[in-house]
Design an enzyme around this catalytic site. Structure first.
Site, PDB file in Angstrom:
ATOM      1  N   ALA A  70       0.907  -1.098   0.092  1.00  0.00           N
ATOM      2  CA  ALA A  70      -0.054  -0.185  -0.056  1.00  0.00           C
ATOM      3  C   ALA A  70       0.936   1.285  -0.169  1.00  0.00           C
ATOM      4  CB  ALA A  70      -0.802  -0.011   1.256  1.00  0.00           C
ATOM      5  N   GLY A 109       0.521  -5.164   0.428  1.00  0.00           N
ATOM      6  CA  GLY A 109      -0.510  -5.223  -0.424  1.00  0.00           C
ATOM      7  C   GLY A 109      -0.366  -5.846  -2.025  1.00  0.00           C
ATOM      8  N   GLU A 112      -0.439  -9.436  -1.498  1.00  0.00           N
ATOM      9  CA  GLU A 112      -1.809  -9.789  -1.228  1.00  0.00           C
ATOM     10  C   GLU A 112      -2.561  -9.737  -2.918  1.00  0.00           C
ATOM     11  OE1 GLU A 112      -2.243  -6.782   1.756  1.00  0.00           O
ATOM     12  OE2 GLU A 112      -3.317  -8.333   2.872  1.00  0.00           O
ATOM     13  N   GLU A 132       3.860  -5.879   6.997  1.00  0.00           N
ATOM     14  CA  GLU A 132       3.108  -4.753   7.677  1.00  0.00           C
ATOM     15  C   GLU A 132       3.409  -4.525   9.248  1.00  0.00           C
ATOM     16  OE1 GLU A 132       1.902  -7.010   5.287  1.00  0.00           O
ATOM     17  OE2 GLU A 132       0.591  -5.996   4.202  1.00  0.00           O
TER      18      GLU A 132
HETATM   19  C1  3H9 Z   1       0.105  -2.566   3.250  1.00  0.00           C
HETATM   20  O1  3H9 Z   1       0.809  -2.984   2.225  1.00  0.00           O
HETATM   21  C2  3H9 Z   1      -1.066  -2.537   3.857  1.00  0.00           C
HETATM   22  C3  3H9 Z   1      -1.852  -3.760   3.219  1.00  0.00           C
HETATM   23  O2  3H9 Z   1      -1.690  -5.088   3.761  1.00  0.00           O
HETATM   24  C4  3H9 Z   1      -3.240  -3.215   3.241  1.00  0.00           C
HETATM   25  C5  3H9 Z   1      -3.778  -2.045   2.722  1.00  0.00           C
HETATM   26  C6  3H9 Z   1      -5.342  -1.729   2.948  1.00  0.00           C
HETATM   27  N1  3H9 Z   1       4.675   3.252   0.139  1.00  0.00           N
HETATM   28  O3  3H9 Z   1      13.372   1.771   0.908  1.00  0.00           O
HETATM   29  P1  3H9 Z   1      13.750   2.600  -0.140  1.00  0.00           P
HETATM   30  C7  3H9 Z   1       9.497   4.701  -0.939  1.00  0.00           C
HETATM   31  S1  3H9 Z   1       1.401  -1.741   4.119  1.00  0.00           S
HETATM   32  C8  3H9 Z   1       5.136   4.534  -0.092  1.00  0.00           C
HETATM   33  O4  3H9 Z   1      14.675   3.665   0.136  1.00  0.00           O
HETATM   34  P2  3H9 Z   1      14.939  -0.141  -1.050  1.00  0.00           P
HETATM   35  C9  3H9 Z   1      10.446   5.151  -0.022  1.00  0.00           C
HETATM   36  O5  3H9 Z   1       9.923   5.999   1.051  1.00  0.00           O
HETATM   37  C10 3H9 Z   1       2.983  -1.417   3.140  1.00  0.00           C
HETATM   38  N2  3H9 Z   1       6.378   4.946  -0.379  1.00  0.00           N
HETATM   39  O6  3H9 Z   1      14.457   1.569  -1.332  1.00  0.00           O
HETATM   40  C11 3H9 Z   1      11.645   5.696  -0.690  1.00  0.00           C
HETATM   41  O7  3H9 Z   1      11.207   6.855  -0.985  1.00  0.00           O
HETATM   42  P3  3H9 Z   1      12.263   8.187  -1.020  1.00  0.00           P
HETATM   43  C12 3H9 Z   1       3.806  -2.857   3.355  1.00  0.00           C
HETATM   44  C13 3H9 Z   1       7.330   3.941  -0.326  1.00  0.00           C
HETATM   45  O8  3H9 Z   1      15.247  -0.399  -2.447  1.00  0.00           O
HETATM   46  C14 3H9 Z   1      11.542   4.950  -1.863  1.00  0.00           C
HETATM   47  O9  3H9 Z   1      10.289   4.395  -2.111  1.00  0.00           O
HETATM   48  N3  3H9 Z   1       4.814  -2.737   2.582  1.00  0.00           N
HETATM   49  C15 3H9 Z   1       6.841   2.581   0.056  1.00  0.00           C
HETATM   50  O10 3H9 Z   1      16.025   0.069  -0.091  1.00  0.00           O
HETATM   51  C16 3H9 Z   1      12.555   3.824  -2.179  1.00  0.00           C
HETATM   52  O11 3H9 Z   1      12.582   3.127  -0.949  1.00  0.00           O
HETATM   53  C17 3H9 Z   1       5.869  -2.157   3.054  1.00  0.00           C
HETATM   54  O12 3H9 Z   1       6.043  -2.097   4.245  1.00  0.00           O
HETATM   55  C18 3H9 Z   1       5.308   2.296   0.198  1.00  0.00           C
HETATM   56  N4  3H9 Z   1       4.838   1.067   0.349  1.00  0.00           N
HETATM   57  O13 3H9 Z   1      13.724  -0.933  -0.535  1.00  0.00           O
HETATM   58  C19 3H9 Z   1       7.020  -2.150   2.192  1.00  0.00           C
HETATM   59  N5  3H9 Z   1       7.978   1.809   0.100  1.00  0.00           N
HETATM   60  O14 3H9 Z   1      13.138   7.884  -2.421  1.00  0.00           O
HETATM   61  C20 3H9 Z   1       7.875  -0.870   2.651  1.00  0.00           C
HETATM   62  C21 3H9 Z   1       8.997   2.240  -0.209  1.00  0.00           C
HETATM   63  O15 3H9 Z   1      11.342   9.536  -1.219  1.00  0.00           O
HETATM   64  N6  3H9 Z   1       9.323  -0.631   1.790  1.00  0.00           N
HETATM   65  N7  3H9 Z   1       8.538   3.490  -0.534  1.00  0.00           N
HETATM   66  O16 3H9 Z   1      12.789   8.290   0.318  1.00  0.00           O
HETATM   67  C22 3H9 Z   1      10.272  -1.284   1.962  1.00  0.00           C
HETATM   68  O17 3H9 Z   1      10.300  -2.094   2.655  1.00  0.00           O
HETATM   69  C23 3H9 Z   1      11.218  -0.925   1.049  1.00  0.00           C
HETATM   70  O18 3H9 Z   1      11.032   0.436   0.577  1.00  0.00           O
HETATM   71  C24 3H9 Z   1      11.545  -1.762  -0.262  1.00  0.00           C
HETATM   72  C25 3H9 Z   1      12.710  -1.159  -1.050  1.00  0.00           C
HETATM   73  C26 3H9 Z   1      12.014  -3.296  -0.037  1.00  0.00           C
HETATM   74  C27 3H9 Z   1      10.379  -1.933  -1.005  1.00  0.00           C
END
Ligand code: 3H9
Length: 703
Positions: A70, A109, A112, A132
């Site tokens: 999400a 998500g 999912e 999450e």
């Molecule tokens: C969910 O999904 C809820 C659902 O179950 C239900 C919904 C109803 N959203 O980490 P990085 C941005 S909860 C917005 O430096 P990497 C991040 O801020 C979500 N932005 O890169 C950064 O921005 P900036 C469950 C996001 O390669 C840029 O992307 N998912 C999101 O080291 C690059 O990120 C998670 O919790 C996001 N979801 O790692 C995953 N994700 O450049 C959370 C990233 O402006 N994310 N950004 O600073 C991660 O674990 C890592 O970002 C990921 C990439 C592994 C994806």
């Protein structure tokens, strides 16, 4: 029929390849599922499903990844239609086979969506997961209902509790994906989709529910973990409850229950704190120097010193693929240094978590030497010798003679002035400080200490190193104790005052643990060794303001040779090498004697008062650290304390906590405490200013 490459709602496109509809999500950088993506996905699915010419549907992500979840930035704002669970239900109810084609990180998500699709194919490097929990949330788009139906409760709970993604291979073995794509993912997905005849719905899957006893047993175990190791957190117990619904309720009811739980978590302070921590961590890596200059190449590292820190840093570097040359003063010391490194891997082998072959591969990157000249080709050297200025200076003099001109020189130190070290070299602008936390191969925090003279690209290289090592970097100014230890010194003093005034170290620690820390301050002192603080206090003698309150209890303990765990007793007793200490009546007597000397009558402290004082001391000093520019922004202090000092992540960090506590309230507290000890409790002008202008630390973060 759908026009070829027809562009639908951006950022989702629908095109066709023969009779296969291809839905591509394109929302850089990680294809987060923002409102526009959800709407685009829903529209595309509806259109493809309705198109008689389409026989199957492929969903994939453009760029570096299938959706990573999400859009976290939307949390905290009113949720807009369409909701992700409904979009996924629509995908699942498609009349034609839907294939999710995964690459990068299909998380939250995103995963999912894959679970709601009928079939899953992934490139071998893909990873999938439900992280999450790290945001104080539960999977809220069917993940808690579909995943256990596919793989059973034990594995589903493992994925949701740890929150770390699993490999495509592991997902394949568990039946969570159906096929690995060799070669081009899109092509492989199209071929797969063409083979498929009928939809297959995870909501109808039963394999994971077949062994009901095993399912229940996994739930009981998880509940126990949630109440012990994850104590204080809301999401783990909610996850267990949702999984229980898989065996007690029909899918549709379980989904609604999951939805309620998700929103309950989303509204909680815990989730707000963890989301703050998520963005704070990303913001800490963005520093002015790195925006002005490119890092220098980093292909080979030198480490001087093979003790605990040197070996830990070496392991961190070797693990990340960097070759390391370790320097020690003689052959015996070098042999010990190498042994310290190997010991880390031998422990993993003993636990069955590494093979001898893997260890040999890693150790092939290790080189040891007693000659500084062998560092002539390295790009960066980290000095990790004994924490004494003269010893460090001697090393830097040697390094200055042998390193190539553009090599970066770093000192691993927890409090020594970097300028005092670099002044012995003719290359001060190439020098910075790196404060690793012990054990350096495990602890994530890395304070990058930037002296005035450091060149921008040297600082950028420090941050590049952190990224390579998988560390969380925080930029700190070159001031005594940098960010973390300076603030720790202050709240440590506050705890000592409370102890002398009537709180026992055990009451203080209990309050800290109750607040959410993994261990109390005195248990932490015992673990680190009380002699470290004692040495510092002795070194500071004469420099202290004589009017300042000084508590001698820790000195009395050290004078007896009780240095903590390593000597079997400190603030606590550690009989027979115990790792968890027991309260010591002799310590209580010793404290009482110190009180008597100062004619202090012990008074009672509630846990609430202990924490109010402890955190006020922490935040007030943090304000000074900010005011002096030692930390650039409040969120950097949050990152430091969450990742280096055990501050509960679900509270976001001390500055985020202070915002929620109320800065005016905290300032009032400080002024009240100051009536009894005006020297210690001087409100930071920054705090006063923020309260006067009605601002918060978060406002400073944004500014
Ligand atoms: C969910 O999904 C809820 C659902 O179950 C239900 C919904 C109803 N959203 O980490 P990085 C941005 S909860 C917005 O430096 P990497 C991040 O801020 C979500 N932005 O890169 C950064 O921005 P900036 C469950 C996001 O390669 C840029 O992307 N998912 C999101 O080291 C690059 O990120 C998670 O919790 C996001 N979801 O790692 C995953 N994700 O450049 C959370 C990233 O402006 N994310 N950004 O600073 C991660 O674990 C890592 O970002 C990921 C990439 C592994 C994806």
């Amino acid at each position: 029929a759908i026009a070829k490459d027809a562009l639908m709602t951006q950022p989702v496109t629908l095109s066709t390849a023969g009779s296969i509809a291809v839905i591509e999500i394109n929302n850089p950088p990680v294809n987060a599922l923002s409102q526009a993506v959800r709407q685009g996905l829903l529209d595309a699915v509806v259109q493809a499903d309705a198109d008689a010419a389409v026989t199957a549907i492929v969903i994939l992500g453009a760029g570096r990844s299938f959706p990573a979840g999400a859009d976290i930035k939307e949390f905290g704002q009113p949720m807009q239609d369409p909701h992700l669970p409904d979009v996924i239900d629509r995908i699942e109810s498609c009349s034609k086979p839907v294939v999710a084609a995964l690459h990068g990180t299909a998380l939250g998500g995103g995963f999912e969506i894959a679970l709601g699709s009928h079939y899953r194919i992934a490139v071998p490097s893909a990873r999938v997961g439900l992280p999450e929990i790290h945001l104080g949330l539960i999977p809220g788009a069917g993940g808690t209902q579909r995943l256990p139906r596919l793989c059973g409760a034990a594995m589903a709970l493992d994925i949701m509790f740890k929150g770390t993604p699993i490999s495509a291979q592991d997902a394949l073995a568990a039946g969570l994906i159906d096929r690995l794509a060799e070669g081009d993912l899109r092509q492989a997905a199209l071929i797969y989709a063409a083979e498929l005849q009928t939809p297959r719905r995870s909501r109808e899957a039963t394999s994971g529910l077949a062994d009901k006893a095993a399912f229940e047993a996994a739930l009981t175990d998880a509940e126990e973990t949630a109440r012990s190791r994850m104590r204080g957190q809301m999401a783990p117990l909610k996850i267990v409850q949702c999984l229980r619904a898989c065996i007690t309720q029909p899918f549709a009811d379980g989904r609604l229950f999951e939805r309620d739980c998700f929103f309950e978590c989303l509204a909680s302070e815990q989730s707000k704190g963890m989301i703050h921590a998520f963005f704070a961590q990303r913001a800490s890596a963005k520093v002015p120097e790195a925006s002005r200059a490119e890092p220098r190449p980093l292909n080979r590292l030198g480490v001087v010193g093979g003790g605990t820190m040197g070996a830990g840093i070496t392991v961190a570097a070797l693990n990340s693929g960097l070759p390391v040359t370790m320097i020690e003063r003689d052959h015996d010391s070098l042999a010990r240094g190498r042994a310290n490194v190997e010991q880390v891997y031998d422990r993993l082998i003993a636990k069955g978590r590494m093979s001898e072959a893997q260890k040999s591969d890693i150790m092939a990157r290790y080189q040891g030497s007693t000659q500084f000249a062998d560092l002539s080709e390295v790009d960066m050297v980290i000095e990790a010798v004994f924490e004494r200025l003269d010893v460090k200076r001697a090393v830097f003099e040697q390094l200055d003679k042998v390193l190539k001109p553009d090599a970066v020189l770093a000192s691993n130190t927890s409090y020594i002035d970097i300028d005092e070290i670099s002044s012995v070299t003719n290359r001060r602008k190439h020098v910075l400080g790196l404060h690793f936390f012990s054990p350096a191969n495990i602890m994530k925090l890395l304070e990058i200490v930037v002296p005035q003279s450091a060149a921008d690209d040297v600082v950028a290289t420090g941050f590049a190193l952190a990224k390579i090592l998988g560390k969380i970097p925080v930029r700190a100014g070159n001031s005594p104790g940098f960010i973390g230890n300076r603030i720790l010194g202050k709240y440590g003093d506050c705890a000592a005052h409370m102890m002398e005034d009537g709180a026992t170290p055990y009451e203080i620690d209990a309050a800290i643990v109750e607040f959410g820390y993994p261990m109390g301050l005195h248990a932490m002192y015992d673990l680190a060794g009380l002699d470290i603080g004692w040495d510092n206090r002795k070194a500071a003698q004469g420099k202290r303001n004589p009017a300042e309150r000084y508590v001698e209890i820790a000195d009395r303990i050290c004078e007896r040779g009780w240095f903590g765990q390593k000597t079997g007793r400190g603030f606590y007793l550690y009989p027979d090498g115990a790792r968890i200490g027991a309260p010591d009546p002799e310590i209580l007597a010793l404290i009482e004697a110190e009180r008597a000397k100062k004619s202090i009558t012990a008074r009672r402290f509630t846990a609430e008062e202990i924490m109010a004082r402890y955190l006020a001391a922490m935040v007030n000093e943090a304000c000074e650290v900010l005011r002096e520019g030692v930390a650039l922004k409040p969120s950097d202090i949050d990152v430091t304390f969450v990742h280096g000092y055990g501050f509960p992540r679900y509270r976001g960090g001390p500055m985020n906590y202070a915002d929620s506590y109320g800065l005016a309230r905290m300032l009032d507290d400080i002024r009240r405490y100051g009536q009894h000890d005006p020297i210690f409790w001087q409100a930071s002008p920054l705090l006063v200013e923020l309260v006067a202008s009605g601002q918060t630390f978060n406002d400073l973060n944004k500014g």
